[in-house]
Write a protein that holds these residues in place. Structure first.
Motif, PDB file in Angstrom:
ATOM      1  N   MET A 414      35.981  14.617 -10.940  1.00 45.91           N
ATOM      2  CA  MET A 414      36.924  14.565  -9.819  1.00 45.91           C
ATOM      3  C   MET A 414      37.098  15.929  -9.164  1.00 45.91           C
ATOM      4  SD  MET A 414      39.882  11.821 -11.024  1.00 45.91           S
ATOM      5  CE  MET A 414      39.911  12.183 -12.784  1.00 45.91           C
ATOM      6  N   VAL A 415      37.118  16.987  -9.960  1.00 44.40           N
ATOM      7  CA  VAL A 415      37.226  18.344  -9.406  1.00 44.40           C
ATOM      8  C   VAL A 415      36.023  18.631  -8.500  1.00 44.40           C
ATOM      9  CG1 VAL A 415      37.181  20.798  -9.974  1.00 44.40           C
ATOM     10  CG2 VAL A 415      38.630  19.262 -11.286  1.00 44.40           C
ATOM     11  N   LEU A 416      34.829  18.270  -8.963  1.00 40.75           N
ATOM     12  CA  LEU A 416      33.624  18.524  -8.176  1.00 40.75           C
ATOM     13  C   LEU A 416      33.586  17.659  -6.917  1.00 40.75           C
ATOM     14  CD1 LEU A 416      30.965  18.926 -11.018  1.00 40.75           C
ATOM     15  CD2 LEU A 416      32.182  20.709  -9.747  1.00 40.75           C
ATOM     16  N   VAL A 417      34.126  16.439  -7.000  1.00 40.00           N
ATOM     17  CA  VAL A 417      34.202  15.584  -5.810  1.00 40.00           C
ATOM     18  C   VAL A 417      35.088  16.222  -4.752  1.00 40.00           C
ATOM     19  CG1 VAL A 417      35.135  13.405  -4.919  1.00 40.00           C
ATOM     20  CG2 VAL A 417      33.668  13.386  -6.939  1.00 40.00           C
ATOM     21  N   VAL A 418      36.251  16.723  -5.154  1.00 39.61           N
ATOM     22  CA  VAL A 418      37.152  17.377  -4.199  1.00 39.61           C
ATOM     23  C   VAL A 418      36.509  18.654  -3.646  1.00 39.61           C
ATOM     24  CG1 VAL A 418      39.409  18.476  -3.900  1.00 39.61           C
ATOM     25  CG2 VAL A 418      39.215  16.385  -5.236  1.00 39.61           C
ATOM     26  N   ALA A 419      35.785  19.386  -4.505  1.00 40.79           N
ATOM     27  CA  ALA A 419      35.079  20.583  -4.029  1.00 40.79           C
ATOM     28  C   ALA A 419      34.081  20.212  -2.932  1.00 40.79           C
ATOM     29  CB  ALA A 419      34.366  21.266  -5.192  1.00 40.79           C
ATOM     30  N   ALA A 420      33.331  19.128  -3.161  1.00 42.65           N
ATOM     31  CA  ALA A 420      32.364  18.673  -2.153  1.00 42.65           C
ATOM     32  C   ALA A 420      33.072  18.241  -0.872  1.00 42.65           C
ATOM     33  CB  ALA A 420      31.530  17.525  -2.720  1.00 42.65           C
ATOM     34  N   LEU A 421      34.215  17.580  -1.019  1.00 38.28           N
ATOM     35  CA  LEU A 421      34.974  17.140   0.156  1.00 38.28           C
ATOM     36  C   LEU A 421      35.428  18.331   1.000  1.00 38.28           C
ATOM     37  CD1 LEU A 421      37.228  14.266  -1.261  1.00 38.28           C
ATOM     38  CD2 LEU A 421      35.370  14.043   0.403  1.00 38.28           C
ATOM     39  N   VAL A 422      35.821  19.408   0.334  1.00 37.23           N
ATOM     40  CA  VAL A 422      36.281  20.598   1.066  1.00 37.23           C
ATOM     41  C   VAL A 422      35.142  21.196   1.888  1.00 37.23           C
ATOM     42  CG1 VAL A 422      37.094  22.981   0.788  1.00 37.23           C
ATOM     43  CG2 VAL A 422      38.158  21.142  -0.523  1.00 37.23           C
ATOM     44  N   LEU A 423      33.921  21.168   1.330  1.00 39.42           N
ATOM     45  CA  LEU A 423      32.783  21.685   2.088  1.00 39.42           C
ATOM     46  C   LEU A 423      32.418  20.771   3.250  1.00 39.42           C
ATOM     47  CD1 LEU A 423      30.136  23.190  -0.353  1.00 39.42           C
ATOM     48  CD2 LEU A 423      31.675  24.364   1.198  1.00 39.42           C
ATOM     49  N   VAL A 424      32.449  19.453   2.992  1.00 36.34           N
ATOM     50  CA  VAL A 424      32.077  18.481   4.027  1.00 36.34           C
ATOM     51  C   VAL A 424      33.151  18.380   5.102  1.00 36.34           C
ATOM     52  CG1 VAL A 424      31.552  16.045   4.468  1.00 36.34           C
ATOM     53  CG2 VAL A 424      30.645  17.162   2.429  1.00 36.34           C
ATOM     54  N   ILE A 425      34.423  18.469   4.667  1.00 38.80           N
ATOM     55  CA  ILE A 425      35.557  18.385   5.603  1.00 38.80           C
ATOM     56  C   ILE A 425      36.374  19.674   5.469  1.00 38.80           C
ATOM     57  CG2 ILE A 425      37.461  16.931   6.413  1.00 38.80           C
ATOM     58  CD1 ILE A 425      36.355  14.694   4.636  1.00 38.80           C
ATOM     59  N   PRO A 426      35.923  20.776   6.070  1.00 32.78           N
ATOM     60  CA  PRO A 426      36.630  22.063   5.923  1.00 32.78           C
ATOM     61  C   PRO A 426      38.093  22.010   6.331  1.00 32.78           C
ATOM     62  CG  PRO A 426      34.491  22.369   6.985  1.00 32.78           C
ATOM     63  CD  PRO A 426      34.738  20.892   6.931  1.00 32.78           C
ATOM     64  N   ALA A 427      38.456  21.047   7.186  1.00 28.10           N
ATOM     65  CA  ALA A 427      39.846  20.946   7.639  1.00 28.10           C
ATOM     66  C   ALA A 427      40.818  20.728   6.492  1.00 28.10           C
ATOM     67  CB  ALA A 427      39.985  19.809   8.659  1.00 28.10           C
ATOM     68  N   LEU A 428      40.330  20.177   5.371  1.00 22.07           N
ATOM     69  CA  LEU A 428      41.195  20.027   4.196  1.00 22.07           C
ATOM     70  C   LEU A 428      41.778  21.365   3.775  1.00 22.07           C
ATOM     71  CD1 LEU A 428      39.144  17.508   1.990  1.00 22.07           C
ATOM     72  CD2 LEU A 428      41.351  17.084   3.097  1.00 22.07           C
TER      73      LEU A 428
END
Length: 437
Positions: A414-428
Motif C-alpha cells: 500500500m505504501v508503494l501504491v501511494v508512492a506511485a500515485l504521487v508520481l502519476v498524480i503530482p497534485a496529491l
C-alpha cells in the motif's frame, strides 16, 4: 575532478560496509574528495570548520530536537494511550475497530512525534495487549501496529521531511503541507484494509459489545481531555505554521511548550521531564552530526561538478523517466533493509534530487515519493528497523520477527501504491502547498 569524487564515494561505501558509522564514513570520504581535488589539507580543514559552523549556527536546525522533544513528552505523559482509547471508543460500531483505532491513533500521534520508531514502540505497548485481549488475529494486530507506524514520517511534523528540506534547501513548511494529503490517503487505505479483513474473516477481529468498553466517568474525562489536548496541540502547531503565524522553528518551540503544559496537567514530574529532554538529546545528536557530515559531502559533490556531469550522463543515456525513477526506487528499498531513513536521505539525495529535476519531476512530489519508498524499506526484511522495534516493544515473547515481517507485507504494498500515485498524480503533493502558500 569527477575521478576524485568517484574515488571518495568508493571509500565511503567501503567504510560503511566495514561497519563505520554513517557520519564518519560521509565525513572522511568528503574530506578525501576535497583533498584530491585541491591537494591542500589546509583547505580541507577550513572547509570542514566552515561547514560545521554554518550547520551549528543555522536557526532552522533547532527544529529537529524540538519536534523530537515534543513527541517524547506526549509519549511519556500517556497522551498517546488516551488518543488510542478515544478512537477505539468512537469506532465501536466498525468491524476491526481495534486495528482501525491503531491506524488512526498512529496518524494522530504522527502529528506530534515525527518518528516512525517512536510510534511503533508506543502502540506496541498500547494497542497489542488490547487486541490480544479480544482475541484478534495476531498477524492483523501486528500488521496494523508496524505498518501504520510509517505514517509518522509522512504526516507533519516529520523528521525525514525536515532533513530532506535541509539537504535540498526547500521550504520545510511547503514539504510539511505536501505530506498531508498523501498521508491521509495512506491512512485511509490502511483503515480500509483492516475493515475488509474483518468483514471477510470475522473471526480475525471479533466484535466487541459497547458494555465491554465501558469506563468510569473519571476515565472517560481523562481520555476525552487527553485526546482533545493532542488535537488542540496539533492544530496550534500546524495551523500556526500553515497560516504564516510561526516559522518552523517557532512552531516547534510552541509545540514543546504546549506538550509540556499537557504533560504537567497529566502528572509528569521533574524526573519525567528530565528523561524526555535527555532522550530527545540522545536521539537528535546523531542526526545533527549526520547533517554536518552530509553538508560537507554535498559541498564536495558540488566542487567536483557532479550535477553538470549527471545532466550530461542522463541526456546521453537517454533513460526514460520511468527507468530512472525505478532505479532510484530499487536503491532506496535495498538500502532501507540495512540503513536508517535519515542516513539514506543524506547519502542519496545530493545525487538523486538533481537527477529527478533533470528528468522533469516536480520537487515536492519527488520528495513525498522518496519519503514513502524509504519508509517502505523500514518494513522490509531482513533488517526492517520498525519490525525490530515492534518485536522489542511488544509484551509477548511468543511473537516472532517472521510473523511481523509477514504481517507488514500488505502495508508495504500500500505504501508503494501511494508512492506511485504521487508520481502519476503530482497534485496529491502539490495542491495543498499551492493553496497554503
Amino acid at each position: 575532478m569527477i575521478e576524485a569524487v568517484l574515488l571518495a564515494l568508493g571509500v565511503m561505501i567501503l567504510l560503511i560496509v566495514l561497519g563505520t558509522h554513517i557520519a564518519v564514513g560521509l565525513g572522511l570520504s568528503a574530506m578525501l574528495g576535497v583533498y584530491l581535488m585541491m591537494e591542500n589539507f589546509d583547505i580541507v580543514l577550513a572547509l570542514l570548520a566552515d561547514t560545521a559552523y554554518d550547520a551549528v549556527r543555522n536557526y532552522i536546525f533547532a527544529v529537529i530536537p524540538l519536534f523530537i522533544l515534543m513527541g517524547d513528552i506526549v509519549s511519556r505523559s500517556g497522551l498517546a494511550g488516551d488518543v488510542y482509547r478515544l478512537c477505539n471508543r468512537m469506532l465501536i460500531w466498525l468491524p476491526g475497530r481495534l486495528a482501525v483505532s491503531t491506524v488512526l491513533g498512529n496518524a494522530i500521534f504522527a502529528a506530534v512525534s515525527g518518528v516512525s520508531v517512536a510510534a511503533a514502540a508506543s502502540f506496541s505497548r498500547i494497542a497489542y495487549p488490547e487486541m490480544d485481549k479480544y482475541q484478534y488475529n495476531r498477524k492483523l494486530a501486528l500488521g496494523s501496529i508496524a505498518g501504520s507506524s510509517v505514517l509518522g514520517m509522512l504526516i507533519p511534523p516529520s523528521i525525514l521531511l525536515i532533513v530532506w528540506a535541509v539537504m535540498t534547501e526547500m521550504s520545510i513548511g511547503a514539504l510539511f503541507v505536501a505530506g498531508v494529503v498523501p498521508g491521509l490517503v495512506l491512512a485511509a487505505m490502511f483503515c480500509g484494509y483492516c475493515v475488509l479483513r474483518a468483514l471477510r474473516s470475522p473471526g480475525m477481529a471479533p466484535n466487541v459489545r459497547q458494555d465491554e468498553v465501558a469506563s468510569s466517568p473519571d476515565e472517560l474525562r481523562r481520555e476525552l481531555s487527553g485526546g482533545v489536548g493532542v488535537v488542540v496541540l496539533v492544530s496550534l502547531v500546524l495551523g500556526g505554521l500553515w497560516g504564516g503565524l510561526f516559522t518552523p522553528t517557532e512552531a516547534a518551540g510552541i509545540g514543546v511548550m504546549g506538550a509540556l503544559v499537557l504533560g504537567i496537567i497529566r502528572g509528569m514530574k521533574i524526573p519525567d521531564i528530565y528523561q524526555a529532554v535527555l532522550h530527545a538529546g540522545q536521539t537528535a545528536a546523531p542526526i545533527m552530526l549526520l547533517l554536518v557530515a552530509a553538508q560537507l559531502y554535498s559541498r564536495m559533490l558540488a566542487m567536483g561538478g557532479v550535477v553538470p556531469e549527471l545532466q550530461h550522463w542522463v541526456t546521453a543515456a537517454e533513460l526514460s523517466p520511468f527507468l530512472l525513477i525505478l532505479a532510484m526506487m530499487g536503491v532506496w528499498l535495498v538500502m532501507g533493509m540495512f540503513v536508517d531513513s535519515v542516513s539514506i536521505i543524506l547519502l542519496t539525495i545530493p545525487v538523486f534530487a538533481p537527477m529527478a529535476q533533470i528528468a522533469g519531476f516536480d520537487a515536492l512530489a519527488f520528495a513525498i515519493f522518496g519519503i514513502l519508498v524509504i519508509e517502505a524499506g523500514l518494513l522490509t526484511p531482513p533488517f526492517g528497523l520498525v519490525c525490530y522495534t515492534v518485536k522489542g516493544a511488544i509484551p509477548d515473547p511468543s511473537v516472532t520477527l517472521q510473523e511481523i515481517f509477514s504481517a507488514v507485507l500488505p502495508y508495504i504494498a500500500m505504501v508503494l501504491v501511494v508512492a506511485a500515485l504521487v508520481l502519476v498524480i503530482p497534485a496529491l503533493a502539490t495542491w495543498l502547498p499551492a493553496v497554503a502558500f
